[in-house]
Design an enzyme around this catalytic site. Structure first.
Site, PDB file in Angstrom:
ATOM      1  N   GLY A 134       4.357  26.311  13.559  1.00 38.84           N
ATOM      2  CA  GLY A 134       2.906  26.545  13.529  1.00 38.84           C
ATOM      3  C   GLY A 134       2.378  26.932  14.897  1.00 38.84           C
TER       4      GLY A 134
ATOM      5  N   VAL B  68      -9.869  17.280  17.843  1.00 37.13           N
ATOM      6  CA  VAL B  68      -9.439  18.396  18.697  1.00 37.13           C
ATOM      7  C   VAL B  68     -10.117  19.646  18.150  1.00 37.13           C
ATOM      8  CG1 VAL B  68      -7.465  19.616  19.679  1.00 37.13           C
ATOM      9  CG2 VAL B  68      -7.133  17.319  18.707  1.00 37.13           C
TER      10      VAL B  68
ATOM     11  N   THR C 202      -9.952  22.983  17.238  1.00 42.10           N
ATOM     12  CA  THR C 202      -9.044  24.097  16.944  1.00 42.10           C
ATOM     13  C   THR C 202      -9.570  24.705  15.643  1.00 42.10           C
ATOM     14  OG1 THR C 202      -7.635  22.656  15.639  1.00 42.10           O
ATOM     15  CG2 THR C 202      -7.047  22.912  17.957  1.00 42.10           C
ATOM     16  N   GLU C 203      -8.707  25.395  14.921  1.00 45.73           N
ATOM     17  CA  GLU C 203      -9.140  25.909  13.615  1.00 45.73           C
ATOM     18  C   GLU C 203      -9.098  24.816  12.538  1.00 45.73           C
ATOM     19  OE1 GLU C 203      -6.670  29.307  12.713  1.00 45.73           O
ATOM     20  OE2 GLU C 203      -7.197  30.266  14.580  1.00 45.73           O
ATOM     21  N   PHE C 204      -8.736  23.587  12.955  1.00 46.43           N
ATOM     22  CA  PHE C 204      -8.528  22.485  12.008  1.00 46.43           C
ATOM     23  C   PHE C 204      -9.673  22.314  10.999  1.00 46.43           C
ATOM     24  CE2 PHE C 204      -9.026  17.983  10.896  1.00 46.43           C
ATOM     25  CZ  PHE C 204      -7.769  17.671  10.414  1.00 46.43           C
TER      26      PHE C 204
ATOM     27  N   GLY D 251      -4.012  26.997  17.968  1.00 47.98           N
ATOM     28  CA  GLY D 251      -4.281  25.575  18.224  1.00 47.98           C
ATOM     29  C   GLY D 251      -3.248  24.888  19.114  1.00 47.98           C
TER      30      GLY D 251
ATOM     31  N   TYR E 261      -5.026  13.823   3.096  1.00 46.13           N
ATOM     32  CA  TYR E 261      -4.675  14.185   4.480  1.00 46.13           C
ATOM     33  C   TYR E 261      -4.214  12.945   5.248  1.00 46.13           C
ATOM     34  CZ  TYR E 261      -4.889  15.636   9.306  1.00 46.13           C
ATOM     35  OH  TYR E 261      -4.563  15.875  10.630  1.00 46.13           O
TER      36      TYR E 261
ATOM     37  N   ASN F 215       4.801  20.708  14.615  1.00 43.86           N
ATOM     38  CA  ASN F 215       3.348  20.837  14.787  1.00 43.86           C
ATOM     39  C   ASN F 215       2.628  21.343  13.537  1.00 43.86           C
ATOM     40  OD1 ASN F 215       0.716  21.518  16.297  1.00 43.86           O
ATOM     41  ND2 ASN F 215       1.444  23.519  15.612  1.00 43.86           N
TER      42      ASN F 215
HETATM   43  C1  8X3 Z   1      -7.128  15.284  13.038  1.00 47.28           C
HETATM   44  C2  8X3 Z   1      -7.965  14.115  13.365  1.00 47.28           C
HETATM   45  O1  8X3 Z   1      -9.794  12.484  12.694  1.00 47.28           O
HETATM   46  O2  8X3 Z   1     -10.119  14.815  12.104  1.00 47.28           O
HETATM   47  O3  8X3 Z   1      -5.899  14.919  12.540  1.00 47.28           O
HETATM   48  O4  8X3 Z   1      -8.520  13.501  10.904  1.00 47.28           O
HETATM   49  S1  8X3 Z   1      -9.129  13.731  12.196  1.00 47.28           S
END
Ligand code: 8X3
Length: 251
Positions: free
Chosen positions: A8, A184, A186-188, A12, A151, A85
């Protein structure tokens, strides 16, 4: 100095790791789903005069993962570090409102992808007689939060797997570490919500970690002397207290 595998790596934390490890002279073996991003990463890394092997891989696809590891050229051996990652989050609904397709994508990437990759790379590391597996966990693997259900469960699985792996690998000279970030930028969140505006709000009035902050922690773990293993690092922004509470929640 051996090479480092990063899954990945197109954006990020993965991309930030690629830059940091390249800067410190490591050859890189990287993958991602987005080949155009990998090509541009490889171009950007040319300045560091290291070797880069990259391939388009979907971590959900067992065959592609195994072929990726098999296709690593001999010139990239030994492999010192695997950074697991690649991972993602989808949705923040209560479980009964969640999408089964989203669950599948998270479970197949965050858990099964890590298993496929680790199994394949361990064959090489056992043969070499050394190695280091660094898993990207999350604060969400330590504490669940509303809507985080699947998740959080995938990251709790990584926490458990990391511990178990360390036991499997005792006497092999292979280290196992988990690096577990909080917020963090990122694109998360964009990937989680499929919505740029909503994603921006997650980090409003907070100074979140950058991908580079987390990459530095990973790099630190990977560059300890061989007799030192860092088991687990939880890293959060100063303004975040735990998975559910940050500075904003006090206002
Ligand atoms: C990312 C952190 O707190 O948004 O894994 O789940 S959180």
């Amino acid at each position: 100095m051996g090479s480092v595998i990063i899954t990945g790596a197109s954006s990020g934390i993965g991309r930030a790791c690629a830059e940091l490890f390249a800067k410190s002279g490591h050859d890189l073996i990287v993958n991602a789903r987005r080949i155009d991003r990998l090509e541009s990463l490889a171009r950007d890394l040319q300045q560091y005069k290291i070797k880069v092997f990259f391939k388009q891989v979907d971590m959900m696809n067992r065959k592609e993962v195994l072929e990726f590891v098999k296709s690593i050229p001999q010139a990239f051996h030994p492999i010192d570090v695997l950074i697991n990652n690649a991972g993602l989050s989808r949705g923040l609904e209560p479980l009964d409102k969640g999408s089964i397709d989203d669950w599948q994508e998270m479970i197949d990437t965050n858990i099964k992808g890590v298993l496929y990759m680790t199994k394949a790379v361990l064959t090489i590391m056992r043969f070499q007689g050394h190695g280091h597996i660094i898993n990207l966990g999350s604060i969400a693997g330590h504490e669940s939060y509303p809507g985080g259900n699947v998740y959080c469960a995938t990251k709790a699985a990584i926490k458990s797997l990391t511990k178990s792996l360390r036991m499997d690998l005792i006497r092999t000279n292979i280290r196992v570490t988990s690096v577990d970030p909080g917020m963090v930028e990122t694109e998360f969140s964009e990937v989680r919500f499929r919505d740029k505006e909503r994603a921006k709000k997650v980090y409003q009035n907070i100074r979140p970690l950058t991908a580079g902050d987390v990459a530095e922690v990973i790099h630190f773990c990977a560059t300890r002397p061989p007799h030192v293993n860092i088991e687990d690092v939880i890293v959060t922004p100063t303004q975040q207290v735990n998975a559910m509470m940050n500075d904003r929640d006090y206002k």
